[in-house]
Design an enzyme around this catalytic site. Structure first.
Site: not given
Ligand SMILES: NC(=O)c1ccc[n+]([C@@H]2O[C@H](COP(=O)([O-])OP(=O)(O)OC[C@H]3O[C@@H](n4cnc5c(N)ncnc54)[C@H](O)[C@@H]3O)[C@@H](O)[C@H]2O)c1
Length: 277
Positions: A39, A65-66, A157, A161, A192
């Site tokens: 992370d 950081d990706v 976004y 995606k 989340t």
């Molecule tokens: N929550 C939803 O409803 C939902 C729906 C569809 C897709 N997603 C996707 O699922 C994934 C996770 O989402 P989530 O809801 O668990 O979010 P979240 O914010 O709870 O977790 C995301 C994590 O990614 C980390 N992160 C952010 N930028 C980063 C970077 N540059 N390098 C490394 N780590 C980084 C953050 O620190 C965080 O811990 C995302 O790709 C999001 O687009 C989420």
């Protein structure tokens, strides 16, 4: 009974410090996988890795950081040195800051694409390269229903995606013959921190939950089962697929009131749509 054969394998999960990534890391560890929790926020990765270790799993935190390609290469090398060859990867790091398209700054657009799409490629590439040279591996990218359709206030976004899905399919074609499968999971709305932080409660209820045929948000662990399935030997011939895990959200267009698509509530209640005798 099919054996998923994940026990003892090593998983590298970006965005593993929160939400969906954390749930996947937790379920993987529970199933006996060794987990590299990756992370951008060191304290999040550490907290999750410590929690997994306390439960008896083999896990280690990595800060990454990706967006930084060189750091991606270094981190993948460090994870393999510490935990052994990476057998499975989940690319989950992502951000979703709301912004209307007409006033979105170039900075907001660029950051979203940089993390969600370019960052995904930069983190998947060094893992995929190693898997290809070993002739085996499985990768799951975390896309979104916003990669299957548009979403107001999420042009950046949604574009990122859709890009993730295109990237996933291209990698599946390029790496499939080397024994490396690449598939996407497209979550619907998952409860989340990211969602709670970015969506007003009213929008969540009336623009989102009302349209989910199952009538509720997903819980993060509900994304873990389908993801682990795609990583497992049970999915040994699944490659380039996009698995919607969205309670039926992407199954149709004219959805409202949790799947009651027959018309307005008033008409429904008046029996206007009941079948003729
Ligand atoms: N929550 C939803 O409803 C939902 C729906 C569809 C897709 N997603 C996707 O699922 C994934 C996770 O989402 P989530 O809801 O668990 O979010 P979240 O914010 O709870 O977790 C995301 C994590 O990614 C980390 N992160 C952010 N930028 C980063 C970077 N540059 N390098 C490394 N780590 C980084 C953050 O620190 C965080 O811990 C995302 O790709 C999001 O687009 C989420």
């Amino acid at each position: 009974m099919i054996d998923w054969n994940l026990r003892g394998r090593t998983l590298f999960v970006t965005g593993g410090g929160s939400g969906i990534g954390r749930a996947i890391a937790t379920e993987a560890a529970r199933g006996g996988m060794t987990v590299a929790v990756v992370d951008a926020l060191a304290e999040r990765a550490t907290e999750v890795a410590e929690e997994l270790k306390a439960s008896g799993a083999n896990a280690q935190a990595f800060t990454l950081d990706v967006r930084d390609a060189a750091a991606c290469e270094r981190t993948v090398a460090a994870a393999e040195a510490a935990l052994g060859p990476i057998d499975a990867m989940v690319a989950c790091a992502g951000i979703s800051p709301p912004a209307p398209a007409h006033s979105m700054s170039d900075e907001v657009w660029t950051r979203c694409l940089d993390v969600n799409l370019s960052g995904m490629f930069r983190s998947v590439q060094p893992v995929g390269r190693r898997m290809v040279s070993r002739g085996r591996g499985a990768i799951v990218t975390i896309a979104s229903v916003d990669g299957l359709g548009g979403h107001a206030g999420r042009a950046h976004y949604s574009a990122s995606k859709h890009g993730v899905i295109g990237l996933t399919r291209a990698l599946a074609i390029e790496w499939g013959r080397h024994g490396v499968r690449v598939n996407a999971v497209a979550p619907g709305v998952v409860d989340t921190p990211l969602v709670r932080a970015n969506l007003p409660a009213d929008h969540l209820q009336h623009a989102m939950i009302d349209r989910v045929p199952m009538g509720r948000l997903a819980q993060a662990p509900e994304q873990a089962g389908p993801t682990l399935f795609l990583l497992s030997d049970a999915a040994s011939y699944v490659n380039g697929a996009v698995l919607a895990v969205d309670g039926g959200t992407s199954a149709g267009y004219f959805t409202r009131w949790n799947g009651a698509d027959l018309g307005s509530r008033a008409l429904l209640e008046a029996g206007a749509y009941s079948a003729p005798e």
